[in-house]
Design an enzyme around this catalytic site. Structure first.
Site, PDB file in Angstrom:
ATOM      1  CB  CYS A   2      -0.875   0.051   1.102  1.00  0.00           C
ATOM      2  SG  CYS A   2      -2.350  -1.191   1.405  1.00  0.00           S
ATOM      3  NE  ARG A  27       4.693   1.539  -0.203  1.00  0.00           N
ATOM      4  CZ  ARG A  27       5.583   1.468   0.856  1.00  0.00           C
ATOM      5  NH1 ARG A  27       6.809   1.683   0.527  1.00  0.00           N
ATOM      6  NH2 ARG A  27       5.467   0.870   1.884  1.00  0.00           N
ATOM      7  CD1 TRP A  74       0.250  -6.093  -3.311  1.00  0.00           C
ATOM      8  CD2 TRP A  74      -0.164  -6.590  -1.060  1.00  0.00           C
ATOM      9  NE1 TRP A  74       0.189  -7.391  -3.072  1.00  0.00           N
ATOM     10  CE2 TRP A  74       0.437  -7.868  -1.854  1.00  0.00           C
ATOM     11  CE3 TRP A  74      -0.618  -6.929   0.178  1.00  0.00           C
ATOM     12  CZ2 TRP A  74       0.406  -9.216  -1.197  1.00  0.00           C
ATOM     13  CZ3 TRP A  74       0.056  -8.441   0.762  1.00  0.00           C
ATOM     14  CH2 TRP A  74       0.306  -9.429   0.126  1.00  0.00           C
ATOM     15  CG  ASN A 100       1.527   0.604   4.334  1.00  0.00           C
ATOM     16  OD1 ASN A 100       1.459  -0.420   4.005  1.00  0.00           O
ATOM     17  ND2 ASN A 100       2.633   1.220   4.264  1.00  0.00           N
ATOM     18  N   GLY A 101      -0.688  -1.123   6.260  1.00  0.00           N
ATOM     19  CA  GLY A 101      -0.162  -2.000   7.404  1.00  0.00           C
ATOM     20  C   GLY A 101      -0.957  -2.854   7.569  1.00  0.00           C
ATOM     21  CD  GLU A 487      17.013 -12.761  -8.846  1.00  0.00           C
ATOM     22  OE1 GLU A 487      16.545 -13.354  -7.590  1.00  0.00           O
ATOM     23  OE2 GLU A 487      16.521 -11.794  -9.109  1.00  0.00           O
ATOM     24  CE  LYS A 491      13.556 -10.755 -10.773  1.00  0.00           C
ATOM     25  NZ  LYS A 491      14.381 -10.563  -9.542  1.00  0.00           N
ATOM     26  CD  GLU A 494       9.935 -11.245  -9.422  1.00  0.00           C
ATOM     27  OE1 GLU A 494       9.327 -11.104  -8.444  1.00  0.00           O
ATOM     28  OE2 GLU A 494      10.895 -11.056  -9.505  1.00  0.00           O
ATOM     29  CG  HIS A 510      19.828 -36.396  -5.888  1.00  0.00           C
ATOM     30  ND1 HIS A 510      20.195 -37.603  -5.461  1.00  0.00           N
ATOM     31  CD2 HIS A 510      21.098 -35.661  -6.219  1.00  0.00           C
ATOM     32  CE1 HIS A 510      21.547 -37.712  -5.683  1.00  0.00           C
ATOM     33  NE2 HIS A 510      22.053 -36.617  -5.765  1.00  0.00           N
ATOM     34  CE  LYS A 609      11.545  -2.596  -6.146  1.00  0.00           C
ATOM     35  NZ  LYS A 609      12.148  -3.791  -6.860  1.00  0.00           N
TER      36      LYS A 609
HETATM   37  C1  F6R Z   1      11.691 -10.353  -6.574  1.00  0.00           C
HETATM   38  C2  F6R Z   1      11.653  -9.064  -5.461  1.00  0.00           C
HETATM   39  C3  F6R Z   1      11.394  -9.848  -4.144  1.00  0.00           C
HETATM   40  C4  F6R Z   1      12.112  -9.105  -2.963  1.00  0.00           C
HETATM   41  C5  F6R Z   1      11.715  -9.401  -1.714  1.00  0.00           C
HETATM   42  C6  F6R Z   1      12.425  -8.681  -0.476  1.00  0.00           C
HETATM   43  O1  F6R Z   1      11.821  -9.689  -7.712  1.00  0.00           O
HETATM   44  O2  F6R Z   1      11.711  -8.317  -5.642  1.00  0.00           O
HETATM   45  O3  F6R Z   1      11.607 -10.979  -3.943  1.00  0.00           O
HETATM   46  O4  F6R Z   1      13.484  -9.206  -3.155  1.00  0.00           O
HETATM   47  O5  F6R Z   1      10.248  -8.768  -1.402  1.00  0.00           O
HETATM   48  O6  F6R Z   1      12.649  -7.155  -0.710  1.00  0.00           O
HETATM   49  P1  F6R Z   1      13.400  -6.262  -0.206  1.00  0.00           P
HETATM   50  O7  F6R Z   1      14.947  -6.660  -0.669  1.00  0.00           O
HETATM   51  O8  F6R Z   1      13.276  -4.811  -0.269  1.00  0.00           O
HETATM   52  O9  F6R Z   1      13.513  -6.744   1.418  1.00  0.00           O
END
Ligand code: F6R
Length: 614
Positions: A2, A27, A74, A100-101, A487, A491, A494, A510, A609
């Site tokens: 949010c 957000r 969100w 937000n929270g 990673e 990517k 997501e 395995h 994010k």
């Molecule tokens: C994936 C991504 C998330 C963040 C995770 C941690 O692309 O961005 O997996 O890495 O939510 O976020 P931070 O780094 O802000 O603690």
């Protein structure tokens, strides 16, 4: 999760709020809403969907007023509908509030309010807050700011809140606990509030980051007043923002993610700047230098993080153990915090976080601190909550990352962890001076090599075209390339919604090998180094089962080229620096596949994010 924005001053509040909400949309983008006070009237506009929906919805209306609050959601409690969108309003229509929270005890508060005659329109936890403030204000005969302060002592959970009332059209009240909130102090007695500084930076660089359980009373034309939840007045600590507006724009790229991928030569360089001096054989990490001996002598370094940052931590584990010979453990912050971990003053817990706001990572640090461990932070966002609660830390200096999928923040985290590993190794004497200098020179050359990797973009786009309709994908790597495989898979998942898994290459036999057939693309990091021959064997195992191999190889490689369906070359570098280069083709590949599948690259479904809820 949010985003919240608010304005009070002489200007039209609506354009400022909408622009701010667009900046904060990363957000959360399930619904959006605005409340404005105009001529003694409190007007609410809100609807499900993105901020653009709200803008279109309001375009036919007269959204006027010089005081207003806005929210992009969100969803946690209640689906993304018009009624669940913020702001939420008191039953008499005088008070509006954004939040937000998560209010953890919302249900018991709600039952109590229902008994007292309050009728709830939404399924949100936030509506409890607005009715609670209204209830206290009426019962105790206090103004809404005081009622909000009193209400917060009944609330368990996390919040950043801004409230306005048509009965006090000249002021707003804000509060925070565990969710971020920044107040921008304008030049004309006006104020800007937001979840982060991005909506504020074009109006003022003077900001105050609210601390936990602080309440801000904001009156146009007067000084900002801060109080603790116990009503003690506090002195605001005004900071100067270093962020530039251009960093928040797309700069000619179609998506923020693409821009951020291409920014990596610069962001890695910025992370190294002032810290790495290859000519003089020096690494200086000002932020943590006073803690380096503590780290060297620690029982363990425990790296806590989530998601992509957790992958960077895994790379860090390889680097620090290999170079500095210090015991490192990597933990998911969400698991660590609930596991009753064994910790003492001899442990150093290091949080890795782009946003510096991730709730689980924050909680893991708080737990570690309560058990006497030293807590350090590696964050990107300057002034973020994690950077403020830690004993010390270093910023990654990647610049604002707006695309929800993390790219340049990851490479900056890995760069910083490489510097940490090198610095500790040098101070401890676990690396020879010659090897140290060789690695410094190699690291210094990385930004230029990243530029070369980015030149493979057109080829990667072709590969993306071939695999864009895959339903599954495997990513394989060994050593510090294993986290790169994780990673790469994250990517792809997501942003393109293709199911993908990352595995240590040797683990394939395995179990996952059962999945391989002619439809399965297998992305492998097969660069020159200690395990090259082993990875070559793993590639053969995939080929024997007709899987498709897309391999990242060292420039000039011929052996893998003969076996693979596609190869992507990256410049030669020291094995421990390969993650910084090998991750980039995977970022580009996911990006192109997502674009080809018409996915929303910068704002993938269900994600946000900054994950400020558990
Ligand atoms: C994936 C991504 C998330 C963040 C995770 C941690 O692309 O961005 O997996 O890495 O939510 O976020 P931070 O780094 O802000 O603690």
């Amino acid at each position: 999760m949010c985003g919240i924005v608010a304005y009070i001053g002489k200007k039209d509040a609506f354009p400022i709020i909408i622009k701010g909400l667009k900046r904060l949309e990363y957000r959360g983008y399930d619904s959006a809403g605005v409340a404005l006070i105009d001529n003694g009237q409190l007007n609410i506009y809100k609807c499900a969907g993105k901020v653009a929906n709200l803008e279109a919805f309001i375009s036919e209306k007269n959204a006027e007023g010089t005081i207003g609050i806005g929210h992009t959601r969100w969803a946690t409690h209640g689906p993304p509908t018009d009624v669940n969108a913020h702001p939420h309003v008191s039953m008499d229509g005088s008070l509006a509030l954004i939040h937000n929270g998560i209010i953890e005890n919302y249900d018991s508060l709600k039952q109590e309010l229902i008994k007292q005659g309050y009728v709830f329109k939404s399924e949100t936890d936030t509506e409890v807050l607005v009715h609670l403030v209204d209830n206290i204000s009426k019962k105790e005969k206090v103004w809404f700011g005081e009622a909000l302060r009193m209400a917060l002592s009944h609330v368990v959970g996390a919040y950043a809140i801004v409230a306005i009332s048509k009965d006090f059209p000249n002021q707003m009240v804000a509060a925070r606990k565990s969710s971020p909130l920044v107040v921008g102090i304008g030049e004309d007695g006006d104020f800007y509030l937001a979840s982060d500084a991005t909506p504020i930076v074009e109006y003022t660089k003077q900001v105050v980051y609210l601390e936990d359980e602080e309440i801000a009373v904001i009156k146009f034309g007067e000084e900002l007043k801060l109080f603790s939840i116990n009503d003690e007045e506090k002195r605001p600590y005004i900071q100067q923002l270093e962020m530039e507006l251009e960093a928040l724009e797309k700069g000619g790229y179609e998506h923020f993610m693409l821009k951020e991928i291409h920014e990596q030569p610069r962001s890695i360089q910025d992370c190294l700047r002032g810290r790495l001096n290859a000519q003089e054989g020096r690494v200086t990490l000002g932020g943590i230098k006073d803690y380096e001996q503590k780290m060297i002598q620690a029982n363990r370094l425990i790296l806590v993080a989530c998601g992509t940052s957790w992958h960077a931590a895994l790379v860090g584990e390889y680097l620090i153990e290999d170079l500095a010979r210090i015991n490192v453990e990597v933990e998911y912050a969400s698991e660590f915090r609930y596991r009753n971990p064994i910790l003492s003053e001899n442990d150093v817990v290091i949080a890795i976080s782009q946003s510096g706001e991730t709730a689980d990572t924050m909680a893991a640090l708080e737990l570690a601190k309560s058990k006497g461990a030293t807590i350090l932070g590696i964050c990107n966002v300057v002034g973020s909550s994690i950077s403020r609660i830690t004993d010390a830390g270093s910023y990654t200096h990647a610049g604002p990352e707006i695309g929800v999928a993390s790219t340049k923040a990851f490479t900056a985290q890995v760069t910083l962890l490489t510097l940490v590993a090198l610095s500790l190794a040098h101070k401890k004497g676990s690396i020879s001076e010659t090897d140290f200098r060789i690695l410094l020179t190699e690291l210094e050359a990385i930004p230029e090599k990243v530029k070369k990797v980015l030149e493979t973009n057109a080829k990667i786009e072709q590969i993306a075209l071939e695999y864009k309709d895959a339903t599954n994908a495997l990513y394989l790597g060994r050593g510090s390339s294993f986290p790169v495989a994780l990673e790469g898979a994250l990517k792809l998942k997501e942003i393109s919604y293709i199911h993908a898994e990352g595995y240590p290459a040797a683990e394939m036999k395995h179990g996952p090998i059962a999945l391989i057939d002619e439809n399965m693309p297998v992305f492998v990091i097969a660069t020159k180094g200690n395990s090259y021959e082993k990875v070559v064997s793993n590639i053969q195992e995939v080929k024997a089962r007709k899987g498709k191999i897309i391999a990242i190889v060292t420039e000039g490689d011929t052996q893998v080229r003969e076996m693979a369906d596609h190869v992507i070359e990256i410049p030669e570098t020291n094995e421990i620096l390969v993650p910084l280069l090998a991750t980039i083709p995977f970022q580009l590949l996911s990006y192109h596949i997502a674009v080809m599948r018409n996915c929303n690259v910068d704002q993938p479904r269900n994600l946000a994010k900054s994950v400020t809820v558990e």
